[in-house]
Design an enzyme around this catalytic site. Structure first.
Site, PDB file in Angstrom:
ATOM      1  N   ARG A 231      -2.451  -1.826  -3.785  1.00  0.00           N
ATOM      2  CA  ARG A 231      -3.666  -1.183  -3.542  1.00  0.00           C
ATOM      3  C   ARG A 231      -3.538   0.224  -4.562  1.00  0.00           C
ATOM      4  NH1 ARG A 231      -5.028   3.086   0.981  1.00  0.00           N
ATOM      5  NH2 ARG A 231      -7.275   3.293   0.672  1.00  0.00           N
TER       6      ARG A 231
ATOM      7  N   HIS B 132     -12.806   3.138   0.264  1.00  0.00           N
ATOM      8  CA  HIS B 132     -12.693   2.103   1.256  1.00  0.00           C
ATOM      9  C   HIS B 132     -13.151   0.747   0.791  1.00  0.00           C
ATOM     10  CE1 HIS B 132     -12.829   5.445   4.331  1.00  0.00           C
ATOM     11  NE2 HIS B 132     -11.598   5.263   4.328  1.00  0.00           N
TER      12      HIS B 132
ATOM     13  N   ARG C 201     -12.141  16.234   7.345  1.00  0.00           N
ATOM     14  CA  ARG C 201     -12.663  16.562   6.154  1.00  0.00           C
ATOM     15  C   ARG C 201     -14.353  16.946   6.564  1.00  0.00           C
ATOM     16  NH1 ARG C 201     -11.235  10.801   3.348  1.00  0.00           N
ATOM     17  NH2 ARG C 201      -9.284  11.225   2.576  1.00  0.00           N
TER      18      ARG C 201
ATOM     19  N   GLU D 193      -7.729  -5.006   5.209  1.00  0.00           N
ATOM     20  CA  GLU D 193      -7.236  -4.639   3.859  1.00  0.00           C
ATOM     21  C   GLU D 193      -6.217  -5.550   3.194  1.00  0.00           C
ATOM     22  OE1 GLU D 193      -7.803  -0.622   5.346  1.00  0.00           O
ATOM     23  OE2 GLU D 193      -8.779  -0.118   3.311  1.00  0.00           O
TER      24      GLU D 193
ATOM     25  N   ASN E 168       0.733  -1.122  -0.005  1.00  0.00           N
ATOM     26  CA  ASN E 168      -0.073  -0.056  -0.160  1.00  0.00           C
ATOM     27  C   ASN E 168       0.968   1.418  -0.037  1.00  0.00           C
ATOM     28  OD1 ASN E 168      -1.675   1.995   0.423  1.00  0.00           O
ATOM     29  ND2 ASN E 168      -2.810   1.084   2.193  1.00  0.00           N
TER      30      ASN E 168
END
Ligand code: ADP
Length: 391
Positions: A88, A177, A235, A378, A7
């Site tokens: 990823r 995600h 955010r 993940e 990743n």
């Protein structure tokens, strides 16, 4: 078969090496502050954690050190033992609905999609190219964060903007995600031994909520970019779009200023004036900090609003799952969310909910909807997809 899951971020590289199909982790680690001063890496092997300070001018430096470590620590006798490397990639847009083997046209498409993920897609490309150089005989697979969301219906992913903005420029909902939402979906459907109606709450410093039916995504809270949906660490989540032209016209904001404002300066951080980490928000609440209290209330409300919306969309729901940093660890946030869902018949098992970071049912036995903590993984999803393609 040895498979490496990778990743790459703009200044980091996380990795995890598996023996597949057993899914045994042989070594894992992270290179941090690549291209910045004070760079270092940590590796975990046989339960031991080792940290080393090194100069990492670029991702190639990190990959060079990683392959040396693999050889020196006898994880592999030859790099040819690494049959597959899974990477990823944040944005695959509507070009990829599953993981694929890397070839030149795949790399070109990922590059073309960089305008939709300007920090992430270029970093993934740098990582892929570095690994291709150092491990030339491995097959490379890309695993997209958007792929799992490709099952959304058109009426779900379109925005009510002029249609040509979608047709010509691809402006639509893509979500994010996806790898984590897919992991939790497969985990829960395995647990129940049948496909259930699920709402998966991936809540970390980035957060998204996904409605799943028959193992497929029906809707998700993130949108064209990860800025949409629920309130996050820094955010905004959903806001009235007209705030943006207002800021441009009246406060002289540029496009870059707006980007920074809505992605890096808002959410928990914006509301509290600097606190973006949910642990610090909880400490603030304990200390009577009013802004932390209001930030937590807004955060919880934004999540509950999505759960309510998806409850209706799915025509009822079997299980709500909490995952990622906050979902797995914040007892308070889960409690606040479940308390707000009492009108749907959700009850809470406070003893079970006092756990962190492990799979556990946190709703009461009399709850009309099961609620679970499901630690996400993940990396194993990247390894599984890579193994399936390479084998
Ligand atoms: P991302 O991958 O989006 O960077 P993570 O999934 O790692 O985010 O989640 C980070 C968030 O998880 C942070 O807000 C952090 O405060 C929160 N978190 C981690 N541990 C705890 C805890 N014990 N209690 C509350 N929040 C926690």
């Amino acid at each position: 078969m040895k498979i490496l899951a990778v990743n790459c971020g703009s200044s980091s590289l996380k990795f995890q090496m598996y023996e597949m199909p057993e899914e045994n982790v042989l070594i894992s680690g992270v290179f941090e502050r690549i291209g910045i001063e004070n760079s270092f890496y940590t590796i975990k092997i046989n339960g031991e954690k080792i940290k080393k300070d090194v100069i990492l001018n670029n991702h190639e430096d990190a990959v060079r050190i990683l392959v040396d470590e693999l050889l020196e620590r006898k994880i592999v006798d030859s790099l040819d033992e690494i049959k597959g490397i899974g990477h990823r990639v944040v944005q695959g847009a509507d070009k990829f609905d599953k993981s694929v083997l890397v070839d030149d046209s795949v790399l070109k498409t990922i590059d073309e999609l960089s305008s939709l993920a300007p920090l992430h897609n270029p970093a993934a490309l740098i990582g892929i190219n570095a690994f291709k150089e150092f491990v030339p005989n491995a097959s490379h697979v890309v695993v997209f964060d958007t792929a799992f969301h490709q099952t959304m219906a058109k009426e779900t992913y379109l925005y009510a903007l002029p249609y040509e903005l979608y047709e010509k420029y691809g402006i639509r909902k893509y979500g994010a995600h996806g790898t984590s939402h897919k992991y939790v979906t497969e985990f829960m459907n395995n647990y129940y031994k049948e496909n259930k109606k699920l709402i998966v709450c991936h809540i970390g410093s980035g957060a998204s909520i996904t409605a799943v039916k028959d193992g497929k995504v029906v809707d998700t809270s993130m949108g064209f970019t990860p800025n949409a949906g629920v309130i996050m660490g820094t955010r905004t989540g959903d806001i009235d779009a007209s705030i943006i032209p207002y800021l441009i016209k009246n406060l002289d904001y540029s496009a870059d200023d707006i980007d920074k404002l809505i992605n890096k300066e808002s959410g928990f951080k914006g509301i509290t004036g600097g606190i973006s980490d949910s642990r610090d928000i909880e400490d603030g609440i304990k200390a009577g900090n009013e802004k932390c209290e209001i930030a937590q209330k807004m955060f919880v409300r934004s999540i509950v609003n999505y759960i309510a919306k998806y409850y209706v969309l799915l025509n009822g729901v079997d299980a709500i799952c909490f995952t990622a940093g906050i979902g797995e660890n914040s007892i308070l946030t889960r409690q606040n969310i479940m308390d707000s869902l009492s009108c749907l018949g959700v009850t809470i098992d406070n003893d079970a909910n006092s756990n962190r970071g492990k799979f556990i049912k946190v709703s009461g036995d009399d709850s009309k909807i099961d609620c679970f903590v499901v630690p996400t993984d993940e990396e194993v999803m990247i390894a599984r997809d890579t193994f399936e393609i390479v084998k």
